[in-house]
Write a protein that holds these residues in place. Structure first.
Motif, PDB file in Angstrom:
ATOM      1  N   GLN A  51     -10.039  19.201  -7.193  1.00  0.00           N
ATOM      2  CA  GLN A  51      -8.978  18.842  -6.193  1.00  0.00           C
ATOM      3  C   GLN A  51      -7.802  19.119  -6.740  1.00  0.00           C
ATOM      4  OE1 GLN A  51      -8.055  14.356  -4.879  1.00  0.00           O
ATOM      5  NE2 GLN A  51      -9.770  15.255  -3.307  1.00  0.00           N
ATOM      6  N   SER A  52      -7.572  19.244  -7.833  1.00  0.00           N
ATOM      7  CA  SER A  52      -5.958  19.015  -8.743  1.00  0.00           C
ATOM      8  C   SER A  52      -6.642  20.841  -8.935  1.00  0.00           C
ATOM      9  CB  SER A  52      -5.084  18.451  -9.337  1.00  0.00           C
ATOM     10  OG  SER A  52      -6.568  17.678 -10.423  1.00  0.00           O
ATOM     11  N   ARG A 118     -17.072  11.106 -10.497  1.00  0.00           N
ATOM     12  CA  ARG A 118     -16.270  11.221  -8.858  1.00  0.00           C
ATOM     13  C   ARG A 118     -16.036  12.519  -9.084  1.00  0.00           C
ATOM     14  NH1 ARG A 118     -12.295   7.193  -7.643  1.00  0.00           N
ATOM     15  NH2 ARG A 118     -10.772   9.051  -8.673  1.00  0.00           N
ATOM     16  N   ARG A 120     -15.361  15.320  -7.387  1.00  0.00           N
ATOM     17  CA  ARG A 120     -14.738  15.650  -6.251  1.00  0.00           C
ATOM     18  C   ARG A 120     -13.193  15.650  -6.223  1.00  0.00           C
ATOM     19  NH1 ARG A 120     -17.211  16.719  -0.302  1.00  0.00           N
ATOM     20  NH2 ARG A 120     -15.739  14.099   0.398  1.00  0.00           N
ATOM     21  N   SER A 121     -13.042  14.386  -6.537  1.00  0.00           N
ATOM     22  CA  SER A 121     -11.255  14.558  -7.457  1.00  0.00           C
ATOM     23  C   SER A 121     -10.881  14.041  -8.011  1.00  0.00           C
ATOM     24  CB  SER A 121     -10.943  11.642  -6.743  1.00  0.00           C
ATOM     25  OG  SER A 121     -12.443  11.865  -7.765  1.00  0.00           O
ATOM     26  N   ASN A 122     -11.555  14.666  -9.452  1.00  0.00           N
ATOM     27  CA  ASN A 122     -11.580  14.792 -10.802  1.00  0.00           C
ATOM     28  C   ASN A 122     -11.499  16.065 -11.528  1.00  0.00           C
ATOM     29  OD1 ASN A 122      -9.132  12.729 -11.267  1.00  0.00           O
ATOM     30  ND2 ASN A 122     -10.895  11.555 -10.738  1.00  0.00           N
TER      31      ASN A 122
END
Lengths: 142, 424
Positions: A51-52, A118, A120-122
């Motif tokens: 994501q970042s 997780r 997709r977020s990290n």
């Protein structure tokens, strides 16, 4: 950033009482990451699935056997900490040594598995894949 | 001291029906850490299920399950009746004229794709125009982009105003005799903007264009009346309204649906099949090829029963209170920007940015505090381009949320600011 053994990392994380303490340690490790020049923050070096933004580059060190040195950067601080931990585990190892590491298992041992699942977020899973791909390419080239 | 205001519904009582909400997360027994209470504020992505919905599906599998419309036996008749009953519940829920206008799909995305494929391919030609808006979810953008590629249709875009609302006054300048369809959302999944559906539909009608409403974020939260909207198609999903995944609805006007060719071919959708051809079946079966999601459809019916029991007006009124609370709590924090319109134009969705903190970092700290939100582009990249940000953090509410959870959200954002940002 210095190379750390799994035992050294495990000992640091073992002192964390809860997830927030653990996150603070991740962020602290991220602050030790050597800066990456902007010219390397290219689309080609960007790790998809985070994501970042995360950029990873690898360089072959001189000497025999050849070793890989990775540099990375991220605009997200959690992601920067995670990539710093990952690089501390793989930096200045031979491609074969890197490929032999059970990186998922190590992050699980450090109780950081939530950051792998997780993805997709990290994007830790994507970062691990990128580092392994780069090591694999070099391994096959030899 | 004044008495607390009477709430439109009792969230504490209702929460008792949702076992998943009563848990602590990130417990670590080895360290004697009991974890933190879960606050589920990701209802824009999907909602949780009351026992009644789960039980309806258990009952189906344990007592009445069989294929529908086919077997000439007792269980098949029971299953068929149950699916028909669910269809009628949806019909009444939407105030639709006929139950045959209710097509069960897998969800909003499939409903919109059905229209783009079936109606779009049959009735659109090169040079025709379709109007979409800048605030659409990708599910209401990409199918029209694909249709544009297949048929040479031109897409035009209704813009977002600086006030967080659609620039509806500019809509007439986008409409002409080539406009075939206006496809737009009833509630923005990022900004929470409630769009003026009936007004947009009336303008589209003036040039003879059809209208499709993406109602995924509105049907679960406020009363829906497709006849007062006056639109032609409505799409929504079961899983965003305390129903199961894998089931959604396309509602369409009967004569319009009846003029459209089938989308998927197979069993159940035909009238008669020969080796070299077929004739399509009646509505709604023409658009329901294959075995439907029987238990999920029954679960959706139970979800509608539950929502009717709580009351859609009460749900909407209560969510207004939660949204106002979120604006109060987050709006008081320096460095926090809330996106979207003012409260009176906003549903229970609050997206925000925290200065100098990446949205993924915000979401991470919130997650560790037990607060489930979404960070990212929320499947609305063009909207984030318009806002000039790559991503945002979104809290989205439902009737089982409490103002106390929103206070915890604010505290966790402060903690994120303390851990990140404001350094150089």
């Amino acid at each position: 950033m210095k190379t750390m053994t799994v035992a050294e990392l495990a000992s640091e994380f073992d002192d964390c009482w809860d997830e927030t303490e653990r996150l603070k340690l991740i962020l602290e490790l991220g602050r030790g990451l050597d800066p990456l020049a902007d010219e390397f923050k290219t689309e080609e070096n960007r790790v998809l699935g985070c994501q970042s933004n995360v950029w990873v580059v690898s360089n072959v060190t001189s000497g025999v056997p050849e070793r890989l040195h990775f540099d990375a950067a991220s605009d997200g601080e959690t992601a920067r900490g995670l990539i710093a931990i990952l690089l501390s585990l793989v930096n200045d190892k031979t491609p074969a040594e890197i490929l032999a590491l059970d990186l998922d298992g190590i992050f699980k041992q450090l109780e950081l598995a939530r950051y792998v699942t997780r993805s997709r977020s990290n994007g830790l899973a994507s970062m691990i894949n990128r580092v392994r791909d780069l090591a694999q390419q070099r391994h096959l080239a030899n | 001291m004044s008495a607390p205001p009477t709430l439109p519904l009792d969230p504490v009582l209702l929460r008792a029906d949702f076992p998943i909400l009563h848990q602590r997360v990130y417990a670590n027994p080895r360290r004697g850490n009991e974890g933190v209470r879960l606050a589920y504020l990701d209802n824009g992505a999907t909602t949780q299920h009351p026992r009644q919905v789960v039980q309806s599906m258990v009952d189906c599998y344990e007592r009445t399950y069989s294929n529908v419309h086919r077997g000439a036996h007792y269980l098949s008749a029971q299953s068929t009746d149950a699916v028909n009953a669910a269809r009628e519940k949806v019909q009444r829920f939407l105030n639709a004229p006929r139950a045959e206008e209710v097509i069960f799909t897998r969800g909003t995305t499939e409903s919109i794709n059905l229209v783009a494929r079936s109606w779009g391919d049959a009735f659109c030609q090169a040079g025709d125009e379709i109007v979409v808006t800048e605030i659409e979810h990708h599910a209401n953008l990409v199918p029209w982009q694909q249709l544009a590629e297949r048929k040479g249709v031109k897409l035009r875009h209704l813009r977002l105003g600086d006030d967080g609302q659609l620039d509806v006054p500019s809509l007439p300048s986008l409409l002409n005799e080539r406009t075939r369809l206006v496809a737009f959302t009833a509630v923005s999944n990022v900004l929470g903007t409630i769009t003026p559906v009936a007004e947009i539909v009336a303008q589209a009608k003036r040039v003879g264009a059809l209208t499709l409403v993406d109602a995924a974020q509105s049907v679960p939260h406020m009363r829906t009346d497709v006849q007062s909207w006056g639109c032609d198609f409505v799409a929504f999903s079961g899983h965003k309204m305390i129903g199961p995944t894998g089931v959604g609805v396309l509602w369409g006007r009967y004569d319009l649906l009846d003029s459209m060719p089938p989308f998927l071919g197979g069993g159940g959708m035909i009238d008669r099949v020969w080796l070299d051809r077929f004739t399509p079946g009646e509505l709604p079966h023409r658009f329901e090829a294959g075995t439907p999601a029987i238990a999920e459809i029954i679960g959706l019916g139970a979800a509608i029963d539950y929502l009717n029991h709580v009351g859609l007006d009460a749900i909407h009124a209560y969510e207004q209170i939660l949204t106002a609370k979120a604006h109060e709590v987050l709006g008081a924090l320096p460095g926090v920007t809330i996106w979207g319109p003012s409260l009176e134009h906003k549903a229970g969705i609050v997206s925000f940015s925290v200065a100098d903190v990446h949205p993924s970092d915000v979401a991470n700290v919130l997650d560790l505090a037990g607060i489930a939100v979404r960070a990212g582009h929320h499947c609305a990249m063009p909207l984030h381009d318009r806002l000039g940000i790559p991503a945002s953090t979104r809290a989205s509410f439902y009737f089982y949320n409490t103002t106390e959870e929103i206070e915890r959200l604010g505290e966790a954002v402060v903690r994120a600011q303390e851990m990140f940002g404001r350094k150089s």
